[in-house]
Scaffold this motif. Structure first.
Motif, PDB file in Angstrom:
ATOM      1  N   GLY A 478       0.835  -1.237  -0.122  1.00 31.16           N
ATOM      2  CA  GLY A 478       0.006   0.078   0.101  1.00 31.16           C
ATOM      3  C   GLY A 478       0.736   1.279   0.118  1.00 31.16           C
ATOM      4  N   TYR A 479       0.200   2.248   0.075  1.00 35.55           N
ATOM      5  CA  TYR A 479       0.803   3.936   0.189  1.00 35.55           C
ATOM      6  C   TYR A 479       0.832   4.259   1.569  1.00 35.55           C
ATOM      7  N   ALA A 480       1.999   4.913   1.720  1.00 34.23           N
ATOM      8  CA  ALA A 480       1.964   5.727   3.373  1.00 34.23           C
ATOM      9  C   ALA A 480       2.745   7.011   2.798  1.00 34.23           C
ATOM     10  N   PRO A 481       2.557   7.966   4.069  1.00 32.58           N
ATOM     11  CA  PRO A 481       3.376   9.309   3.768  1.00 32.58           C
ATOM     12  C   PRO A 481       4.723   9.200   3.538  1.00 32.58           C
ATOM     13  N   TYR A 482       5.268  10.058   2.783  1.00 29.36           N
ATOM     14  CA  TYR A 482       6.679  10.070   2.436  1.00 29.36           C
ATOM     15  C   TYR A 482       7.539  10.212   3.522  1.00 29.36           C
ATOM     16  N   LYS A 483       8.565   9.443   3.381  1.00 32.69           N
ATOM     17  CA  LYS A 483       9.465   9.097   4.533  1.00 32.69           C
ATOM     18  C   LYS A 483      10.665  10.066   4.461  1.00 32.69           C
ATOM     19  N   GLY A 484      10.664  10.646   3.624  1.00 30.14           N
ATOM     20  CA  GLY A 484      12.248  11.718   3.550  1.00 30.14           C
ATOM     21  C   GLY A 484      13.197  11.111   2.509  1.00 30.14           C
ATOM     22  N   ASP A 485      14.147  11.987   2.111  1.00 25.34           N
ATOM     23  CA  ASP A 485      15.182  11.648   1.261  1.00 25.34           C
ATOM     24  C   ASP A 485      15.741  10.633   1.550  1.00 25.34           C
ATOM     25  N   ILE A 486      16.366  10.027   0.624  1.00 29.01           N
ATOM     26  CA  ILE A 486      17.430   8.816   0.585  1.00 29.01           C
ATOM     27  C   ILE A 486      18.611   8.854  -0.263  1.00 29.01           C
ATOM     28  N   GLN A 487      19.749   8.706   0.147  1.00 29.68           N
ATOM     29  CA  GLN A 487      20.780   8.856  -0.486  1.00 29.68           C
ATOM     30  C   GLN A 487      21.172   7.444  -1.032  1.00 29.68           C
ATOM     31  N   TYR A 488      21.112   7.409  -2.491  1.00 33.87           N
ATOM     32  CA  TYR A 488      20.946   5.962  -3.164  1.00 33.87           C
ATOM     33  C   TYR A 488      22.512   5.487  -3.072  1.00 33.87           C
ATOM     34  N   ARG A 489      23.603   6.376  -3.636  1.00 32.97           N
ATOM     35  CA  ARG A 489      24.747   5.788  -3.849  1.00 32.97           C
ATOM     36  C   ARG A 489      25.806   6.737  -3.204  1.00 32.97           C
ATOM     37  N   LYS A 490      26.796   6.098  -2.546  1.00 31.86           N
ATOM     38  CA  LYS A 490      27.560   7.062  -1.840  1.00 31.86           C
ATOM     39  C   LYS A 490      29.105   6.889  -2.519  1.00 31.86           C
ATOM     40  N   GLN A 491      29.092   6.102  -3.694  1.00 37.78           N
ATOM     41  CA  GLN A 491      30.182   6.334  -4.376  1.00 37.78           C
ATOM     42  C   GLN A 491      29.959   7.041  -5.783  1.00 37.78           C
ATOM     43  N   GLY A 492      31.112   7.733  -6.348  1.00 39.75           N
ATOM     44  CA  GLY A 492      30.968   8.357  -7.541  1.00 39.75           C
ATOM     45  C   GLY A 492      31.426   7.526  -8.645  1.00 39.75           C
ATOM     46  N   SER A 493      31.139   8.186  -9.877  1.00 39.78           N
ATOM     47  CA  SER A 493      31.472   7.281 -11.214  1.00 39.78           C
ATOM     48  C   SER A 493      32.953   7.761 -11.632  1.00 39.78           C
ATOM     49  N   LEU A 494      33.348   6.986 -12.351  1.00 38.66           N
ATOM     50  CA  LEU A 494      34.742   7.154 -13.438  1.00 38.66           C
ATOM     51  C   LEU A 494      34.229   7.328 -14.762  1.00 38.66           C
ATOM     52  N   ILE A 495      34.366   8.679 -15.198  1.00 39.91           N
ATOM     53  CA  ILE A 495      33.988   9.093 -16.496  1.00 39.91           C
ATOM     54  C   ILE A 495      35.107   9.225 -17.542  1.00 39.91           C
ATOM     55  N   ALA A 496      35.007   8.731 -18.666  1.00 43.27           N
ATOM     56  CA  ALA A 496      35.658   8.964 -19.922  1.00 43.27           C
ATOM     57  C   ALA A 496      35.586  10.349 -20.243  1.00 43.27           C
ATOM     58  N   PHE A 497      36.810  10.865 -20.573  1.00 46.20           N
ATOM     59  CA  PHE A 497      36.618  12.449 -21.035  1.00 46.20           C
ATOM     60  C   PHE A 497      37.286  12.629 -22.312  1.00 46.20           C
ATOM     61  N   GLU A 498      37.455  11.552 -23.154  1.00 42.43           N
ATOM     62  CA  GLU A 498      37.593  11.852 -24.863  1.00 42.43           C
ATOM     63  C   GLU A 498      36.996  10.379 -25.397  1.00 42.43           C
ATOM     64  N   ALA A 499      36.524  10.600 -26.644  1.00 42.96           N
ATOM     65  CA  ALA A 499      36.391   9.584 -27.327  1.00 42.96           C
ATOM     66  C   ALA A 499      37.473   8.788 -27.865  1.00 42.96           C
ATOM     67  N   GLY A 500      37.065   7.423 -28.168  1.00 44.16           N
ATOM     68  CA  GLY A 500      38.255   6.567 -28.864  1.00 44.16           C
ATOM     69  C   GLY A 500      38.024   5.073 -28.471  1.00 44.16           C
ATOM     70  N   GLU A 501      39.220   4.448 -28.315  1.00 46.63           N
ATOM     71  CA  GLU A 501      39.146   3.118 -28.036  1.00 46.63           C
ATOM     72  C   GLU A 501      40.102   2.930 -26.769  1.00 46.63           C
ATOM     73  N   SER A 502      39.540   2.164 -25.679  1.00 40.57           N
ATOM     74  CA  SER A 502      40.486   2.163 -24.323  1.00 40.57           C
ATOM     75  C   SER A 502      41.510   1.106 -24.563  1.00 40.57           C
ATOM     76  N   ILE A 503      42.704   1.880 -24.094  1.00 39.10           N
ATOM     77  CA  ILE A 503      44.317   0.891 -24.347  1.00 39.10           C
ATOM     78  C   ILE A 503      44.327   0.623 -22.897  1.00 39.10           C
ATOM     79  N   THR A 504      45.080  -0.407 -22.937  1.00 40.26           N
ATOM     80  CA  THR A 504      45.556  -0.798 -21.714  1.00 40.26           C
ATOM     81  C   THR A 504      46.602   0.001 -20.967  1.00 40.26           C
ATOM     82  N   TYR A 505      47.472   0.844 -21.404  1.00 37.08           N
ATOM     83  CA  TYR A 505      48.053   1.830 -20.647  1.00 37.08           C
ATOM     84  C   TYR A 505      47.163   2.941 -19.891  1.00 37.08           C
ATOM     85  N   GLY A 506      46.113   3.280 -20.646  1.00 34.12           N
ATOM     86  CA  GLY A 506      45.278   4.237 -19.999  1.00 34.12           C
ATOM     87  C   GLY A 506      44.434   3.665 -18.837  1.00 34.12           C
ATOM     88  N   LEU A 507      43.963   2.386 -19.230  1.00 36.85           N
ATOM     89  CA  LEU A 507      43.314   1.653 -18.063  1.00 36.85           C
ATOM     90  C   LEU A 507      44.029   1.318 -16.938  1.00 36.85           C
TER      91      LEU A 507
END
Length: 611
Positions: A478-507
C-alpha cells in the motif's frame, strides 16, 4: 437452468517463486500420457520463452490440459514473483479452485501470502501441496501448521480451512496423502483435484458469455483471447458482441473466426465449446483482457477486478549517444513507440505514456524485475535505446500530502550478517517490524516495512553483504506518507573524457582510482561511465591514453602492464547502479552507462544550478 459439467476441472497452480510449480506441471503432463513413449521432453516444459528458461522463473501464465480417467483437467501455471502478480490476479477468474504449492523447507513465504489472499477473496477452494518433501532438511509437519496459520490470518472461512494436504516431490514425480509414506506416482494429487475442486457450472441454454482473462499474441493470426465459457455455447462463425464491465458504453460486434481448446501443450481447433471449457479465440483484432464476449440478444459483461496499479516507472528514450545506431536494428522513436504499445497487448500491469518529447516514453510497471524483463526482451529483438533510473510513482492524498508506495521485505540471513542488513536498510528508511530465528537458530528472519524506492539498487549490495547467503523477498504493502530523502549511492563514477578506444596503458593508470567496468579495446566516448570510484564525487579519466615512445630504455619500463579484470555488470546490476543523472544505453550487443549530459562543462554548470 444452471448445471454442472462433471467431465471438466479448471485449476490454477499458485506459489511463491521457486517452490516448484512448473516442475509439478511437468509431472502431471508426463503421468497423464500427454507425451508419447520415448519422446524427448525439456525440463520445465511450460517455461517457454528464453528468459524464463535462463532465469528459472515463470513470467507469463500458461494454459495446458491433461486427461485423467474421463475428466479433462485444465491447468494454469502462474508466476510466483511479486512483479508478475498481475498475471496471477486475472487468471484466477478462469478457474474453480487452486493448488497452493509450498516448499517443505522454506514454508509459507511472502508471495505465498499474496497469491493465497487473492484466491481466498474469490472464495476459491484450495488444495495445499507441500512440495520437495524429499529435501534432506524438509519439515512438512511444521509447514502444515504455518500454512494453516496463514489461512487464519487471511480470514479463510471454515470450508477453506478444511482443505486437503497433499505431500509431493515434483522432481521424483510422486505424491501421497501422508508425509511419512512417500507415494509412487501423482495419482493422489489427480484424485484430490477431481474430488475436491468443484466442477464448473453455468447455463448451457443461456446466451453466450466468455470472459477474456489472458491475451496471447501470434504474428500470423494476431491477438488470441483466452477465457472460460461461463454460460451458453460459443461456435465458429458466431456473431458476438465485445463489452466491458468498466466501460459499459463500449460495444463492438465481431465474428469468431477460429476457436481452440487446450490439449496437453497444444491448441486444438474445435467447432464449438460449452460451459466450463477454457478456450482460445483468434480473429478478433480489438480484444482486451477483461472483455466479455456475449450473444447480441443478451449483452451482459462479467465483472472483472481492476488490476493492481504500477508502482515504479522508467523513461525509455531514443539513444542519442555518439555510438547510436551502430549495433541495433531498430533505433528510431517510431520503432520504440510501436514496440512499447505492442507490449500492452499482452501485459496488463504495464503502463506506457507519451511525454512532451516524441523521443521519450514513460513506462510504468510493478517492479524492477518486471521492467528489466521487458528491456531484455527488446534488446534480444534488436532494439537500441536508453533508459533512466527507476523512480517510484507517488500519490497525493486529499490534504495534499505526498504518499509513496511501501513494501514489506522479508529477509532470511545467517546470524552473523543480520547487523549489516539492519544497518543498511535503516539508512534506506526501513523500519524493522519483526525479528526471529529459523532453521534451528542458524538463520535470522527479519521483517521490514520500507519505501519501494529504498529497495531500488539494494539487491546487489544485499548479496555482497551476506556473501550470497541471504534471501530477500518483497511484497507491495500500500501507500504511506513520504518518509524523507534517501541517498542512493555513496560512490561516484569514473567518467571517460575523450572518445576513442580504451588502451591498456590508460586503463592501467585509471584502475588505481576505482573499479573498472570495461577492458582494453572497447569503444568509449566523452561522458561515458567506465567505472566506479571509492570517493563520493565523480572523477574524469582518460582511458584512451597511449604511452609516449622515447629513445630511452630502462629495465623496468617495458614490463607487461597487469590489469585487474573489469567488473562486467548484468542488466539488473546496471539498472541498480545508475544514478539519477545517468542513463543506461541498451543495445543488442552492449550495455553502457553514461551521464545524461555528456559535455563536462555543461554537466558542471547543471550541477551548480541544481545547488
Amino acid at each position: 437452468m444452471r448445471q454442472k459439467r462433471e467431465d471438466v476441472r479448471n485449476v490454477a497452480i499458485i506459489a511463491h517463486v521457486d517452490h516448484g510449480k512448473t516442475t509439478l506441471v511437468d509431472e502431471l503432463l508426463k503421468q497423464s500420457g500427454v507425451f508419447r513413449a520415448g519422446q524427448e521432453v525439456a525440463e520445465r516444459v511450460m517455461d517457454s520463452n528464453d528468459i524464463e528458461r535462463e532465469r528459472g522463473i515463470t513470467i507469463l501464465s500458461k494454459n495446458t490440459a491433461v486427461m485423467y480417467k474421463n475428466t479433462k483437467i485444465n491447468i494454469i501455471d502462474t508466476p510466483g514473483h511479486a512483479d508478475f502478480g498481475g498475471e496471477v490476479e486475472r487468471v484466477l477468474k478462469m478457474v474453480n479452485g487452486v493448488i497452493l504449492v509450498v516448499d517443505a523447507f522454506e514454508g509459507a513465504m511472502p508471495q505465498t501470502k499474496f497469491v493465497l489472499r487473492k484466491a481466498l477473496e474469490l472464495k476459491l477452494p484450495v488444495i495445499v501441496c507441500i512440495n520437495k518433501i524429499d529435501r534432506p532438511e524438509a519439515r512438512p509437519d511444521e509447514v502444515v501448521d504455518e500454512v494453516l496459520e496463514l489461512f487464519l490470518e487471511l480470514d479463510a472461512d471454515d470450508a477453506q480451512l478444511d482443505c486437503p494436504f497433499v505431500f509431493a516431490s515434483a522432481k521424483a514425480g510422486t505424491a501421497s496423502m501422508d508425509a511419512d509414506a512417500p507415494g509412487t506416482d501423482m495419482e493422489p494429487l489427480f484424485e484430490t483435484i477431481v474430488n475436491y475442486i468443484p466442477a464448473p457450472e453455468g447455463d448451457p441454454d443461456a446466451g453466450t458469455q466468455v470472459l477474456i482473462s489472458t491475451i496471447d499474441y501470434n504474428e500470423y493470426v494476431g491477438r488470441i483471447g483466452v477465457g472460460k465459457v461461463d454460460n451458453g455455447t460459443i461456435r465458429v462463425n458466431q456473431e458476438v458482441v465485445i463489452c466491458n464491465h468498466h466501460e459499459p458504453d463500449k460495444q463492438t460486434k465481431v465474428k469468431v473466426s477460429k476457436l481452440y481448446e487446450f490439449d496437453g501443450l497444444n491448441k486444438v481447433e474445435v467447432k464449438e465449446a460449452s460451459i466450463g471449457s477454457i478456450v482460445a479465440i483468434s480473429g478478433i483484432t480489438d480484444i482486451h483482457i477483461g472483455d466479455t464476449l456475449c450473444s447480441p440478444e443478451s449483452v451482459e459483461p462479467i465483472p472483472f477486478q481492476k488490476i493492481s496499479e504500477p508502482t515504479i516507472s522508467m523513461e525509455f528514450m531514443v539513444n542519442d549517444s555518439p555510438l547510436a545506431g551502430l549495433e541495433g536494428k531498430y533505433v528510431t522513436s517510431r520503432h520504440l513507440r510501436d514496440r512499447l504499445f505492442r507490449e500492452l497487448n499482452t501485459d496488463v500491469s504495464l503502463r506506457v505514456e507519451e511525454t512532451d518529447s516524441p523521443d521519450r516514453f514513460k513506462v510504468s510497471g510493478r517492479g524492477e524485475l518486471h521492467l528489466s524483463v521487458l528491456i531484455e526482451n527488446m534488446r534480444r529483438e534488436g532494439f537500441e535505446f536508453a533508459v533512466s533510473k527507476a523512480e517510484v510513482l507517488y500519490h497525493t492524498d486529499e490534504n495534499g500530502k505526498t504518499l509513496e508506495p511501501m513494501e514489506l521485505a522479508y529477509i532470511d540471513v545467517p546470524n552473523e550478517f543480520s547487523g549489516a542488513v539492519i544497518e543498511k536498510l535503516g539508512q534506506r528508511k526501513g523500519e524493522l517490524r519483526n525479528m526471529g530465528t529459523i532453521s534451528g537458530g542458524t538463520y535470522t528472519r527479519l521483517e521490514f516495512s520500507i519505501p519501494a524506492r529504498g529497495l531500488i539498487g539494494y539487491r546487489g549490495e544485499f548479496l555482497t553483504d551476506t556473501k550470497g547467503n541471504g534471501i530477500l523477498n518483497t511484497v507491495f504493502d500500500g501507500y504511506a506518507p513520504y518518509k524523507g530523502d534517501i541517498q542512493y549511492r555513496k560512490q561516484g563514477s569514473l567518467i571517460a573524457f575523450e572518445a576513442g578506444e580504451s588502451i591498456t596503458y590508460g586503463l592501467f593508470n585509471a584502475q588505481e582510482r576505482g573499479t573498472l567496468f570495461i577492458g582494453p579495446g572497447e569503444k568509449v566516448y566523452a561522458g561515458m561511465v567506465v567505472g566506479q570510484t571509492g570517493k563520493t564525487e565523480d572523477i574524469e579519466i582518460n582511458v584512451c591514453k597511449k604511452k609516449q615512445l622515447t629513445n630511452t630504455r630502462s629495465s623496468s619500463a617495458d614490463e607487461a602492464l597487469r590489469l585487474t579484470p573489469p567488473k562486467i555488470l548484468s542488466l539488473e546490476q546496471a539498472l541498480d547502479f545508475i544514478d539519477t543523472d545517468e542513463l543506461l544505453e541498451v543495445t543488442p550487443e552492449k550495455l553502457r552507462i553514461r551521464k545524461k549530459i555528456l559535455d563536462p562543462t555543461l554537466r558542471k554548470r547543471a550541477a551548480i544550478n541544481k545547488k
